[in-house]
Motif scaffolding. Structure first.
Motif, mmCIF file in Angstrom:
data_model
loop_
_atom_site.group_PDB
_atom_site.id
_atom_site.type_symbol
_atom_site.label_atom_id
_atom_site.label_comp_id
_atom_site.label_asym_id
_atom_site.label_seq_id
_atom_site.Cartn_x
_atom_site.Cartn_y
_atom_site.Cartn_z
ATOM 1 N N MET A 1 0.899 -1.167 0.032
ATOM 2 C CA MET A 1 -0.003 0.279 0.027
ATOM 3 C C MET A 1 0.973 1.341 0.009
ATOM 4 O O MET A 1 0.597 2.179 -0.806
ATOM 5 C CB MET A 1 -0.893 -0.136 0.973
ATOM 6 N N VAL A 2 1.840 1.218 0.642
ATOM 7 C CA VAL A 2 2.841 2.416 0.964
ATOM 8 C C VAL A 2 3.394 2.708 -0.640
ATOM 9 O O VAL A 2 3.537 3.992 -1.012
ATOM 10 C CB VAL A 2 4.203 2.250 1.752
ATOM 11 N N ASP A 3 3.757 1.616 -1.243
ATOM 12 C CA ASP A 3 4.229 1.759 -2.853
ATOM 13 C C ASP A 3 3.167 2.486 -3.520
ATOM 14 O O ASP A 3 3.589 3.483 -4.394
ATOM 15 C CB ASP A 3 4.667 0.294 -3.138
ATOM 16 N N ILE A 4 2.197 2.072 -3.591
ATOM 17 C CA ILE A 4 0.928 2.510 -4.153
ATOM 18 C C ILE A 4 0.588 4.129 -3.935
ATOM 19 O O ILE A 4 0.339 4.820 -4.732
ATOM 20 C CB ILE A 4 -0.372 1.839 -4.104
ATOM 21 N N VAL A 5 0.586 4.326 -2.620
ATOM 22 C CA VAL A 5 0.121 5.684 -2.288
ATOM 23 C C VAL A 5 1.590 6.728 -2.658
ATOM 24 O O VAL A 5 1.260 7.685 -3.255
ATOM 25 C CB VAL A 5 0.291 5.875 -0.665
ATOM 26 N N ALA A 6 2.791 6.147 -2.604
ATOM 27 C CA ALA A 6 3.872 6.853 -2.934
ATOM 28 C C ALA A 6 3.847 7.206 -4.604
ATOM 29 O O ALA A 6 4.183 8.253 -5.106
ATOM 30 C CB ALA A 6 5.269 6.068 -2.654
ATOM 31 N N ILE A 7 3.417 5.957 -5.405
ATOM 32 C CA ILE A 7 3.370 6.290 -6.846
ATOM 33 C C ILE A 7 2.576 7.215 -7.184
ATOM 34 O O ILE A 7 2.631 8.243 -8.073
ATOM 35 C CB ILE A 7 3.100 4.884 -7.457
ATOM 36 N N ALA A 8 1.338 7.293 -6.363
ATOM 37 C CA ALA A 8 0.079 7.992 -6.737
ATOM 38 C C ALA A 8 0.707 9.683 -6.570
ATOM 39 O O ALA A 8 0.436 10.436 -7.421
ATOM 40 C CB ALA A 8 -1.116 7.766 -5.753
ATOM 41 N N ILE A 9 1.028 9.876 -5.449
ATOM 42 C CA ILE A 9 1.598 11.315 -5.033
ATOM 43 C C ILE A 9 2.546 11.710 -6.268
ATOM 44 O O ILE A 9 2.453 12.749 -6.800
ATOM 45 C CB ILE A 9 2.373 11.264 -3.842
ATOM 46 N N LEU A 10 3.698 10.865 -6.574
ATOM 47 C CA LEU A 10 4.540 11.177 -7.378
ATOM 48 C C LEU A 10 4.021 11.459 -8.853
ATOM 49 O O LEU A 10 4.190 12.326 -9.505
ATOM 50 C CB LEU A 10 5.742 10.175 -7.637
ATOM 51 N N ALA A 11 3.024 10.704 -9.281
ATOM 52 C CA ALA A 11 2.319 10.547 -10.497
ATOM 53 C C ALA A 11 1.470 11.884 -10.795
ATOM 54 O O ALA A 11 1.350 12.721 -11.770
ATOM 55 C CB ALA A 11 1.640 9.422 -10.832
ATOM 56 N N VAL A 12 0.683 11.988 -9.658
ATOM 57 C CA VAL A 12 -0.191 13.261 -9.800
ATOM 58 C C VAL A 12 0.679 14.622 -9.608
ATOM 59 O O VAL A 12 0.359 15.631 -10.476
ATOM 60 C CB VAL A 12 -1.233 13.218 -8.235
ATOM 61 N N ILE A 13 1.828 14.794 -8.983
ATOM 62 C CA ILE A 13 2.504 15.975 -9.029
ATOM 63 C C ILE A 13 3.105 15.919 -10.472
ATOM 64 O O ILE A 13 3.294 17.228 -10.895
ATOM 65 C CB ILE A 13 3.809 15.841 -7.943
ATOM 66 N N SER A 14 3.327 15.047 -11.125
ATOM 67 C CA SER A 14 4.156 14.971 -12.599
ATOM 68 C C SER A 14 2.911 14.980 -13.359
ATOM 69 O O SER A 14 3.245 14.544 -14.812
ATOM 70 C CB SER A 14 4.788 13.752 -12.603
ATOM 71 N N GLY A 15 1.855 15.363 -13.281
ATOM 72 C CA GLY A 15 0.838 15.623 -14.419
ATOM 73 C C GLY A 15 -0.240 14.463 -14.729
ATOM 74 O O GLY A 15 -0.975 14.688 -15.449
ATOM 75 N N SER A 16 -0.445 13.505 -13.718
ATOM 76 C CA SER A 16 -1.408 12.553 -13.797
ATOM 77 C C SER A 16 -2.458 12.740 -13.160
ATOM 78 O O SER A 16 -2.666 12.974 -12.158
ATOM 79 C CB SER A 16 -0.684 11.098 -13.506
ATOM 80 N N ASP A 17 -3.733 12.480 -13.756
ATOM 81 C CA ASP A 17 -5.070 12.964 -13.392
ATOM 82 C C ASP A 17 -6.153 11.831 -13.463
ATOM 83 O O ASP A 17 -7.342 11.919 -12.889
ATOM 84 C CB ASP A 17 -5.817 14.192 -14.053
ATOM 85 N N THR A 18 -5.727 10.638 -13.862
ATOM 86 C CA THR A 18 -6.606 9.421 -13.639
ATOM 87 C C THR A 18 -5.773 8.315 -13.117
ATOM 88 O O THR A 18 -4.449 8.285 -13.150
ATOM 89 C CB THR A 18 -7.215 9.193 -15.159
ATOM 90 N N TRP A 19 -6.359 7.225 -13.009
ATOM 91 C CA TRP A 19 -5.655 5.964 -12.330
ATOM 92 C C TRP A 19 -4.801 5.440 -13.656
ATOM 93 O O TRP A 19 -3.906 4.871 -13.542
ATOM 94 C CB TRP A 19 -6.532 4.923 -11.976
ATOM 95 N N VAL A 20 -5.412 5.350 -14.955
ATOM 96 C CA VAL A 20 -4.787 4.874 -15.948
ATOM 97 C C VAL A 20 -3.434 5.899 -16.275
ATOM 98 O O VAL A 20 -2.203 5.133 -16.394
ATOM 99 C CB VAL A 20 -5.692 4.891 -17.420
ATOM 100 N N ALA A 21 -3.298 7.252 -15.911
ATOM 101 C CA ALA A 21 -2.315 7.883 -16.394
ATOM 102 C C ALA A 21 -1.154 7.694 -15.172
ATOM 103 O O ALA A 21 -0.020 7.580 -15.472
ATOM 104 C CB ALA A 21 -2.626 9.337 -16.261
ATOM 105 N N ILE A 22 -1.800 7.294 -13.832
ATOM 106 C CA ILE A 22 -0.721 7.016 -12.654
ATOM 107 C C ILE A 22 -0.129 5.688 -13.278
ATOM 108 O O ILE A 22 1.299 5.573 -13.011
ATOM 109 C CB ILE A 22 -1.544 6.754 -11.349
ATOM 110 N N GLU A 23 -0.717 4.431 -13.692
ATOM 111 C CA GLU A 23 -0.222 3.363 -14.052
ATOM 112 C C GLU A 23 0.807 3.570 -15.298
ATOM 113 O O GLU A 23 2.065 3.230 -15.119
ATOM 114 C CB GLU A 23 -0.836 2.307 -14.341
ATOM 115 N N THR A 24 0.627 4.496 -16.097
ATOM 116 C CA THR A 24 1.543 4.705 -17.383
ATOM 117 C C THR A 24 2.604 5.532 -16.818
ATOM 118 O O THR A 24 3.641 5.247 -17.355
ATOM 119 C CB THR A 24 0.537 5.686 -18.290
ATOM 120 N N TYR A 25 2.515 6.534 -15.777
ATOM 121 C CA TYR A 25 3.700 7.100 -15.632
ATOM 122 C C TYR A 25 4.616 6.098 -14.627
ATOM 123 O O TYR A 25 5.999 6.313 -15.036
ATOM 124 C CB TYR A 25 3.277 8.030 -14.426
ATOM 125 N N ALA A 26 4.205 5.220 -13.997
ATOM 126 C CA ALA A 26 4.685 4.265 -13.172
ATOM 127 C C ALA A 26 5.572 3.415 -13.950
ATOM 128 O O ALA A 26 6.636 3.071 -13.865
ATOM 129 C CB ALA A 26 3.958 3.540 -12.125
#
Length: 350
Positions: A1-26
């Motif tokens: 869960m910590v990995d998932i929350v960390a990925i989400a924070i990094l991705a949203v800062i970097s321009g991701s606005d959807t779950w698919v975008a977060i996965e694509t960023y990661a």
């Protein structure tokens, strides 16, 4: 869960606005993410990320956010704190009968930080949410500004009890008080405030083909004589009027607003508080819609809409707080997505 929350924070800062975008960023940043995250099963799918945030306790997630912001404001202080609400328009779900979520946020205007947020209960409104949000915040010595919805005797008393001051917009929801204040200012203005103890301030600004003239008057509440339920407004010391004149090439509009305050009558202080409150619309709500696309977001399942709103406000705080790069929040997000070193610099505040 910590990995998932960390990925989400990094991705949203970097321009991701959807779950698919977060996965694509990661997926694109996997090699870099593996240098500091465990990722025992690789990059989680967007469905997995969505399920985690749909089930994550939003109160616990918000408390983490509040604690982090509190650690910052404890050091730098906060002066004017506007409180205002915003609806995430596309978060409704007809199939499950879920209404669009409405979030009340507090904003430290001096330091451009979202101090906290609270979801308005579906069977309630901002009047019940604002006191709960105030309880979460350390507001000693601050000036709290709230629009007409929050112009309530109980809220004023709570602010005074927490050793803070208030500037509350006065409109028709307090019809008798608003009517009395309006009538008094009309009479005083017709006599050019002759013989009236008052403070006056005005500003003139021009930009984008328009001229805005703002005039501020502040008077001790005693000047008005007896006003409706005056004794029930805890700490009430002054009343203000703001006249905004906007001149465009083809028309001129004038808007008049009234305010009650626990502060001494001072038009310069009133002007600062009122302009700071408008800042929550321009610096928070507008940015969330235009840069983070909050109003267009179709995230709606269970706790996910509220938890994603925390991610957006966390990201906004971090990007606003970074002063090493000049530019808009949108350009900072774009750079964070391209430059890992800059992204690490941005999240260092956590």
């Amino acid at each position: 869960m910590v990995d998932i929350v960390a990925i989400a924070i990094l991705a949203v800062i970097s321009g991701s606005d959807t779950w698919v975008a977060i996965e694509t960023y990661a997926q694109a940043k996997r090699e870099w993410l593996e240098t500091f995250l465990a990722l025992p099963n690789g990059i989680p799918s967007h469905d997995t990320i969505a399920r985690v945030f749909a089930r994550l306790n939003p109160q616990a997630f918000e408390q983490c956010f509040h604690r982090w912001v509190g650690s910052i404001t404890e050091a730098i202080g906060a002066q004017v704190i506007p409180i205002d609400g915003k609806t995430v328009r596309q978060s409704f779900d007809r199939n499950s009968g879920q209404k669009a979520i409405h979030v009340v946020s507090a904003w430290a205007s001096e330091h451009r930080l979202v101090l906290g947020q609270l979801k308005v209960d579906s069977k309630s409104n901002e009047i019940t949410a604002i006191p709960k949000l105030l309880e979460l915040l350390d507001i000693v010595g601050c000036i709290i500004t709230i629009d007409a919805m929050g112009c309530q005797k109980e809220i004023a008393a709570q602010i005074i009890a927490k050793n803070a001051d208030y500037v509350l917009a006065l409109k028709a929801n307090q019809s008798k008080l608003e009517g009395a204040v309006n009538s008094w200012f009309e009479k005083a203005q017709s006599n050019n405030f002759e013989g009236v103890d008052h403070s006056y301030h005005h500003t003139i600004e021009s930009a984008h083909g328009r001229i805005e003239i703002r005039k501020y008057w502040s008077v001790p509440v005693e000047q008005l004589g007896e006003i409706p339920n005056q004794e029930k407004w805890s700490g009430l010391r002054s009343v203000g009027m703001v006249m905004c004149e906007r001149r465009l090439w083809n028309k001129t509009t004038i808007e008049v607003r009234f305010y009650i305050s626990s502060l001494e009558h001072d038009a310069v202080v009133l002007a600062h508080a009122v302009r700071s409150h408008w800042g929550i619309e321009n610096s928070v709500h507008w940015v969330l819609d235009m840069t983070f696309h909050e109003d267009a977001s179709r995230i709606r399942k269970d706790n996910a809409p509220l938890n994603f709103s925390v991610l957006r406000r966390l990201s906004l705080n971090l990007l606003d707080k970074d002063k090493t790069v000049r530019g808009s929040v949108a350009m900072k997000r774009y750079r964070a997505g391209l430059d890992n070193n800059y992204l690490l610099q941005v999240i260092a505040a956590i």
